[in-house]
Design a protein around this motif. Structure first.
Motif, PDB file in Angstrom:
ATOM      1  N   LYS A 372     -17.410 -20.375  16.088  1.00 61.70           N
ATOM      2  CA  LYS A 372     -17.893 -21.596  16.744  1.00 61.70           C
ATOM      3  C   LYS A 372     -18.096 -22.740  15.742  1.00 61.70           C
ATOM      4  CE  LYS A 372     -20.072 -19.160  20.599  1.00 61.70           C
ATOM      5  NZ  LYS A 372     -21.294 -18.960  21.398  1.00 61.70           N
ATOM      6  N   LEU A 373     -17.180 -22.816  14.787  1.00 55.69           N
ATOM      7  CA  LEU A 373     -17.248 -23.879  13.786  1.00 55.69           C
ATOM      8  C   LEU A 373     -17.199 -25.253  14.443  1.00 55.69           C
ATOM      9  CD1 LEU A 373     -17.194 -24.510  10.708  1.00 55.69           C
ATOM     10  CD2 LEU A 373     -14.706 -24.514  10.865  1.00 55.69           C
ATOM     11  N   VAL A 374     -16.438 -25.356  15.527  1.00 55.83           N
ATOM     12  CA  VAL A 374     -16.273 -26.659  16.176  1.00 55.83           C
ATOM     13  C   VAL A 374     -17.553 -27.173  16.817  1.00 55.83           C
ATOM     14  CG1 VAL A 374     -13.784 -26.530  16.580  1.00 55.83           C
ATOM     15  CG2 VAL A 374     -15.356 -25.469  18.211  1.00 55.83           C
ATOM     16  N   ASP A 375     -18.542 -26.299  16.989  1.00 57.35           N
ATOM     17  CA  ASP A 375     -19.821 -26.763  17.532  1.00 57.35           C
ATOM     18  C   ASP A 375     -20.488 -27.770  16.603  1.00 57.35           C
ATOM     19  OD1 ASP A 375     -19.388 -25.111  19.648  1.00 57.35           O
ATOM     20  OD2 ASP A 375     -20.963 -23.660  19.159  1.00 57.35           O
ATOM     21  N   ARG A 376     -20.090 -27.767  15.314  1.00 52.09           N
ATOM     22  CA  ARG A 376     -20.669 -28.692  14.338  1.00 52.09           C
ATOM     23  C   ARG A 376     -19.837 -29.968  14.198  1.00 52.09           C
ATOM     24  NH1 ARG A 376     -21.053 -24.562   9.220  1.00 52.09           N
ATOM     25  NH2 ARG A 376     -21.389 -22.630  10.394  1.00 52.09           N
ATOM     26  N   LEU A 377     -18.728 -30.047  14.935  1.00 49.04           N
ATOM     27  CA  LEU A 377     -17.802 -31.166  14.760  1.00 49.04           C
ATOM     28  C   LEU A 377     -17.746 -32.061  15.981  1.00 49.04           C
ATOM     29  CD1 LEU A 377     -14.755 -29.201  13.267  1.00 49.04           C
ATOM     30  CD2 LEU A 377     -16.617 -30.298  12.014  1.00 49.04           C
ATOM     31  N   THR A 378     -17.592 -33.350  15.743  1.00 50.91           N
ATOM     32  CA  THR A 378     -17.298 -34.261  16.844  1.00 50.91           C
ATOM     33  C   THR A 378     -15.820 -34.112  17.181  1.00 50.91           C
ATOM     34  OG1 THR A 378     -16.620 -36.118  15.446  1.00 50.91           O
ATOM     35  CG2 THR A 378     -18.977 -35.897  15.921  1.00 50.91           C
ATOM     36  N   ARG A 379     -15.422 -34.676  18.292  1.00 48.55           N
ATOM     37  CA  ARG A 379     -13.997 -34.611  18.659  1.00 48.55           C
ATOM     38  C   ARG A 379     -13.136 -35.335  17.626  1.00 48.55           C
ATOM     39  NH1 ARG A 379     -15.430 -36.227  24.770  1.00 48.55           N
ATOM     40  NH2 ARG A 379     -17.072 -37.216  23.544  1.00 48.55           N
ATOM     41  N   GLN A 380     -13.648 -36.462  17.097  1.00 47.43           N
ATOM     42  CA  GLN A 380     -12.886 -37.178  16.075  1.00 47.43           C
ATOM     43  C   GLN A 380     -12.817 -36.367  14.781  1.00 47.43           C
ATOM     44  OE1 GLN A 380     -11.129 -40.064  16.654  1.00 47.43           O
ATOM     45  NE2 GLN A 380     -10.247 -39.549  14.657  1.00 47.43           N
ATOM     46  N   ASP A 381     -13.916 -35.684  14.443  1.00 46.23           N
ATOM     47  CA  ASP A 381     -13.910 -34.804  13.269  1.00 46.23           C
ATOM     48  C   ASP A 381     -12.771 -33.796  13.375  1.00 46.23           C
ATOM     49  OD1 ASP A 381     -16.171 -35.893  12.054  1.00 46.23           O
ATOM     50  OD2 ASP A 381     -17.547 -34.424  12.930  1.00 46.23           O
ATOM     51  N   PHE A 382     -12.651 -33.196  14.545  1.00 47.01           N
ATOM     52  CA  PHE A 382     -11.645 -32.146  14.743  1.00 47.01           C
ATOM     53  C   PHE A 382     -10.238 -32.711  14.598  1.00 47.01           C
ATOM     54  CE2 PHE A 382      -9.346 -28.996  17.493  1.00 47.01           C
ATOM     55  CZ  PHE A 382      -9.558 -27.895  16.678  1.00 47.01           C
ATOM     56  N   ARG A 383      -9.992 -33.864  15.201  1.00 44.02           N
ATOM     57  CA  ARG A 383      -8.682 -34.502  15.059  1.00 44.02           C
ATOM     58  C   ARG A 383      -8.386 -34.791  13.596  1.00 44.02           C
ATOM     59  NH1 ARG A 383     -10.862 -38.134  18.963  1.00 44.02           N
ATOM     60  NH2 ARG A 383     -10.354 -37.478  21.089  1.00 44.02           N
ATOM     61  N   ASP A 384      -9.377 -35.322  12.888  1.00 51.35           N
ATOM     62  CA  ASP A 384      -9.192 -35.697  11.480  1.00 51.35           C
ATOM     63  C   ASP A 384      -8.907 -34.470  10.615  1.00 51.35           C
ATOM     64  OD1 ASP A 384      -9.717 -38.286  12.257  1.00 51.35           O
ATOM     65  OD2 ASP A 384     -11.796 -38.276  11.537  1.00 51.35           O
ATOM     66  N   LEU A 385      -9.646 -33.399  10.870  1.00 52.08           N
ATOM     67  CA  LEU A 385      -9.472 -32.185  10.082  1.00 52.08           C
ATOM     68  C   LEU A 385      -8.081 -31.588  10.291  1.00 52.08           C
ATOM     69  CD1 LEU A 385     -10.910 -30.272   8.124  1.00 52.08           C
ATOM     70  CD2 LEU A 385     -11.732 -28.974  10.105  1.00 52.08           C
ATOM     71  N   ILE A 386      -7.640 -31.545  11.541  1.00 49.96           N
ATOM     72  CA  ILE A 386      -6.298 -31.018  11.847  1.00 49.96           C
ATOM     73  C   ILE A 386      -5.224 -31.906  11.218  1.00 49.96           C
ATOM     74  CG2 ILE A 386      -4.636 -30.568  13.691  1.00 49.96           C
ATOM     75  CD1 ILE A 386      -6.830 -28.459  13.448  1.00 49.96           C
ATOM     76  N   GLU A 387      -5.422 -33.216  11.261  1.00 49.09           N
ATOM     77  CA  GLU A 387      -4.451 -34.148  10.675  1.00 49.09           C
ATOM     78  C   GLU A 387      -4.328 -33.900   9.165  1.00 49.09           C
ATOM     79  OE1 GLU A 387      -1.547 -36.719  11.572  1.00 49.09           O
ATOM     80  OE2 GLU A 387      -3.078 -36.161  13.043  1.00 49.09           O
ATOM     81  N   TYR A 388      -5.465 -33.699   8.517  1.00 44.78           N
ATOM     82  CA  TYR A 388      -5.461 -33.448   7.072  1.00 44.78           C
ATOM     83  C   TYR A 388      -4.763 -32.131   6.744  1.00 44.78           C
ATOM     84  CZ  TYR A 388      -7.342 -32.020   2.517  1.00 44.78           C
ATOM     85  OH  TYR A 388      -7.485 -31.566   1.227  1.00 44.78           O
ATOM     86  N   LEU A 389      -5.142 -31.067   7.428  1.00 44.40           N
ATOM     87  CA  LEU A 389      -4.579 -29.750   7.123  1.00 44.40           C
ATOM     88  C   LEU A 389      -3.079 -29.682   7.421  1.00 44.40           C
ATOM     89  CD1 LEU A 389      -7.455 -27.492   8.525  1.00 44.40           C
ATOM     90  CD2 LEU A 389      -6.916 -27.932   6.119  1.00 44.40           C
ATOM     91  N   SER A 390      -2.674 -30.276   8.517  1.00 46.40           N
ATOM     92  CA  SER A 390      -1.244 -30.212   8.879  1.00 46.40           C
ATOM     93  C   SER A 390      -0.375 -31.007   7.908  1.00 46.40           C
ATOM     94  CB  SER A 390      -1.031 -30.718  10.311  1.00 46.40           C
ATOM     95  OG  SER A 390      -1.433 -32.071  10.440  1.00 46.40           O
ATOM     96  N   GLY A 391      -0.991 -31.912   7.152  1.00 45.42           N
ATOM     97  CA  GLY A 391      -0.243 -32.712   6.185  1.00 45.42           C
ATOM     98  C   GLY A 391      -0.187 -32.096   4.796  1.00 45.42           C
ATOM     99  N   LEU A 392      -0.832 -30.947   4.608  1.00 42.33           N
ATOM    100  CA  LEU A 392      -0.829 -30.287   3.298  1.00 42.33           C
ATOM    101  C   LEU A 392       0.450 -29.475   3.139  1.00 42.33           C
ATOM    102  CD1 LEU A 392      -4.545 -29.063   3.127  1.00 42.33           C
ATOM    103  CD2 LEU A 392      -3.519 -30.964   1.870  1.00 42.33           C
ATOM    104  N   LYS A 393       1.391 -30.038   2.395  1.00 41.51           N
ATOM    105  CA  LYS A 393       2.713 -29.396   2.267  1.00 41.51           C
ATOM    106  C   LYS A 393       3.194 -29.451   0.829  1.00 41.51           C
ATOM    107  CE  LYS A 393       3.937 -30.541   7.007  1.00 41.51           C
ATOM    108  NZ  LYS A 393       4.859 -31.231   7.932  1.00 41.51           N
TER     109      LYS A 393
END
Length: 393
Positions: A372-393
């Motif tokens: 339940k890590l997402v319970d600590r995140l706002t919706r924008q936090d989640f979008r930002d985190l996914i954007e960052y991780l998906s760009g790690l190449k």
């Protein structure tokens, strides 16, 4: 050359087997990082000393990856006359510190060295980091980020000074989460940032002092989704996996996601995971996770971390004959009767237990990553985190 990097890499490896080194210099100029890394390794292991300058130029070419950096460190030592066994055992700390301390090394490589060194190494002492804040932009940023993980007052005082620096303020504000509860001066700085462009980072840094009436009042006045989460109230987050997938379908801000990943009062991703040399060792290195996992799989790995756990990251619970319980991931083990097992927990603490002291050992079906890590995140936090991780190449 062939437009496909894998083909060029295959040609390089074939040429290495023939002993023909005439093309090594050309491969050092390749646009692909995997080809350049292999070429640097080739030059070092073949002791092609006349290409030392070309190796440095190749290694400092953007992007500088962790793999290229490590290959360059090894090649440099091999060209200097050390034998392979010495290079392998040098515990890279010595090599990395030497590179960081050498002002003649390219700034891009010194910056990566700074990311990689452990925080208690003498080369990253606060006075040395403070001096680097006056240098190359890449070094300034890494020096500031190294200060941001330190809770001591000397580091926190420097961070307070840099909250007004346009290039460094976000990272400086994130690091102040360490002292917000105990420093009136830090709180004063953060209060002054609640209405600016870094207000989200300031709110998050103040979260460690939310039990103070002045902090609570200031955050309640700001309001918003993050404040509601910090105060333990419902913030309207999606209740289902599909709901979060819809949230993440919208584009996020990768830079904000990176700050969240490393924030001292964020979801604590960097306690367990490393990215390009910075972070913990408990979980998988995420430096190239964007190449390994598609965006949807990344989303699922955060929402349901126990769904698929690689064998080397299984969480173990060890009960000793004295009744003590030690849990974490196995990082070292000698299975002989007189041997031992070493586990590392979610906070990065390592514990060594003798096999003769073990009463019971069980593998957990749960991931060491918090549920339940997402319970600590706002919706924008989640979008930002996914954007960052998906760009790690």
């Amino acid at each position: 050359g062939d437009p496909r990097p894998k083909v060029r890499l295959g040609v390089l490896l074939a040429l290495r087997r023939t002993g023909d080194t005439s093309a090594a210099a050309k491969f050092l100029e390749d646009s692909d990082t995997s080809v350049r890394r292999a070429a640097i390794q080739w030059v070092g292991e073949a002791r092609l000393g006349d290409l030392a300058g070309a190796v440095e130029k190749s290694a400092s070419r953007i992007p500088v990856t962790k793999e290229i950096f490590e290959a360059y460190l090894a090649a440099t030592d091999l060209l200097a006359g050390r034998n392979p066994s010495q290079v392998d055992q040098l515990g890279s700390d010595v090599l990395i510190a030497r590179m960081l301390d050498d002002a003649n090394e390219p700034a891009s490589l010194r910056a990566l060295a700074l990311r990689t060194l452990r925080i208690d190494h003498p080369s990253v002492a606060v006075p040395k980091l403070e001096k680097l804040l006056d240098g190359d932009p890449a070094l300034r940023l890494e020096a500031l980020r190294s200060l941001a993980v330190r809770p001591d007052e000397a580091a926190q005082a420097i961070l307070r000074r840099f909250t007004s620096d346009p290039a460094l303020r976000f990272d400086a504000i994130s690091g102040l989460g360490h002292s917000a509860a105990g420093s009136e001066e830090t709180r004063k700085v953060l209060f002054g940032l609640l209405d600016g462009p870094a207000q989200v980072d300031a709110i998050r840094s103040l979260s460690g002092a939310v039990d103070r009436p002045d902090v609570k009042d200031a955050l309640e006045k700001k309001g918003g989704e993050l404040v509601a989460i910090l105060m333990g109230r419902s913030a309207g987050q999606p209740p289902t996996l599909d709901g979060w997938k819809k949230v993440a379908a919208e584009k996020g801000n990768a830079a904000a996601g990176e700050r969240l990943f490393f924030h001292s009062k964020g979801p604590q991703c960097s306690v367990c995971h490393r990215v390009n040399g910075r972070g913990g060792f408990v979980g998988p290195d995420l430096s190239t996770v964007g190449n390994v996992l598609q965006r949807e799989r990344l989303i699922e790995s955060i929402l349901d971390p126990g769904r698929e756990i690689a064998p080397m990251f299984v969480h173990w619970k060890v009960r000793t004959k004295k009744g003590d319980v030690v849990d974490g991931r196995v990082v070292d083990e000698d299975m002989s009767p007189s041997g031992y097992v070493v586990l590392i927990d979610a906070q990065g603490k390592q514990t060594k237990v003798k096999n003769s002291d073990v009463d019971e050992r069980q593998a957990s079906k749960l991931s060491i990553m918090p549920e339940k890590l997402v319970d600590r995140l706002t919706r924008q936090d989640f979008r930002d985190l996914i954007e960052y991780l998906s760009g790690l190449k």
